[in-house]
Design an enzyme around this catalytic site. Structure first.
Site, PDB file in Angstrom:
ATOM      1  N   SER A  60      10.974  18.720-134.941  1.00  0.00           N
ATOM      2  CA  SER A  60      10.888  17.491-134.150  1.00  0.00           C
ATOM      3  C   SER A  60      11.367  17.762-132.728  1.00  0.00           C
ATOM      4  O   SER A  60      12.202  18.652-132.497  1.00  0.00           O
ATOM      5  CB  SER A  60      11.773  16.401-134.775  1.00  0.00           C
ATOM      6  OG  SER A  60      11.920  15.292-133.896  1.00  0.00           O
ATOM      7  N   TYR A 100      19.596  13.505-138.324  1.00  0.00           N
ATOM      8  CA  TYR A 100      18.196  13.906-138.208  1.00  0.00           C
ATOM      9  C   TYR A 100      18.035  14.989-137.140  1.00  0.00           C
ATOM     10  O   TYR A 100      17.400  16.028-137.372  1.00  0.00           O
ATOM     11  CB  TYR A 100      17.338  12.688-137.882  1.00  0.00           C
ATOM     12  CG  TYR A 100      15.866  12.994-137.742  1.00  0.00           C
ATOM     13  CD1 TYR A 100      15.053  13.116-138.870  1.00  0.00           C
ATOM     14  CD2 TYR A 100      15.283  13.167-136.491  1.00  0.00           C
ATOM     15  CE1 TYR A 100      13.695  13.399-138.743  1.00  0.00           C
ATOM     16  CE2 TYR A 100      13.939  13.453-136.359  1.00  0.00           C
ATOM     17  CZ  TYR A 100      13.143  13.566-137.487  1.00  0.00           C
ATOM     18  OH  TYR A 100      11.810  13.857-137.362  1.00  0.00           O
TER      19      TYR A 100
END
Length: 231
Positions: A123, A137
């Protein structure tokens, strides 16, 4: 060509599955809605998934694509034990499960002596960070990028190649909910392209890395974020 793809039942994973299947590759999917069921919150699940997939593939897997993950908010002001539990759940699902599968794949290819490829879907958060409710995350995705580079450096001589993709916002159900909750127009203003990515765009990059990228690209991390973060 046989490919094990985690998180294949929706969003980016479903787009990757469709794109790879169209090339004629055999894609063994994993997910909550289709493919082999395995809950990565369970420490036993990654190894069980690998063994099941290997049996379906008649003993040979050529490519591993780690796409499965969760994106769950963890407010900083919640009870400490809950925050820690959220952290450990996200690391287990987003990073540790992928690491286990990478390890099993590397060992498999070393035993075969024919090499293989890993594509890890990370990501933009790995480099840019994320919201205050998503420390876990961002940390997991940064770990995935570091792991990818380590594998690439450690096993290139065995023709084991590793790549990562770092999407920004992508128009999946998960991204739609997040965009809405964060005041979508303001977030879109931060993307010079003026829109979030389509899952098919991420899938095209994953297909290239899995099948066509030259070996000298091993260790590469490709950004797909509409220039919202450049490095």
């Amino acid at each position: 060509m046989t490919i094990l793809l985690t998180g294949s039942s929706r969003g980016i994973g479903a787009a990757i599955h469709q794109t790879l299947a169209a090339t004629g590759a055999t894609v063994i999917g994993h997910g909550t809605r289709s493919g082999i069921a395995a809950d990565f919150a369970d420490p036993a699940a990654p190894a069980a998934l690998w063994e099941t997939a290997l049996a379906q593939a008649n003993g040979t897997i050529d490519v591993l694509i780690n796409n499965a993950g969760v994106f769950e908010a963890s407010p900083l002001d919640q009870p400490h034990g809950d925050w820690v539990a959220d952290w450990e759940r996200t690391q287990r699902i987003n990073l540790t499960a992928a690491a286990e599968l990478c390890r099993l794949a590397v060992l498999h290819w070393q035993q075969r002596g024919s090499g293989g490829r890993i594509v890890n879907v990370a990501s933009r958060a790995a480099y840019r960070g994320d919201s205050p409710a998503h420390w876990h995350y961002a940390a997991a995705k940064a770990g995935m990028v570091a792991m990818t580079k380590t594998i690439a450096r450690g096993y290139a001589r065995d023709n084991i190649l590793a790549f990562a993709v770092c999407p920004g916002f992508t128009m999946t159900g998960m991204a739609e909910d997040y965009l809405s909750s964060r005041g979508g127009e303001q977030l879109l203003a931060d993307i010079p392209l003026g829109r979030v990515a389509a899952p098919e765009e991420i899938a095209d990059v994953a297909r290239f890395l899995a099948l066509d990228a030259p070996p000298s690209m091993t260790g590469a991390v490709l950004d797909v974020n509409g220039a919202s973060y450049v490095r």
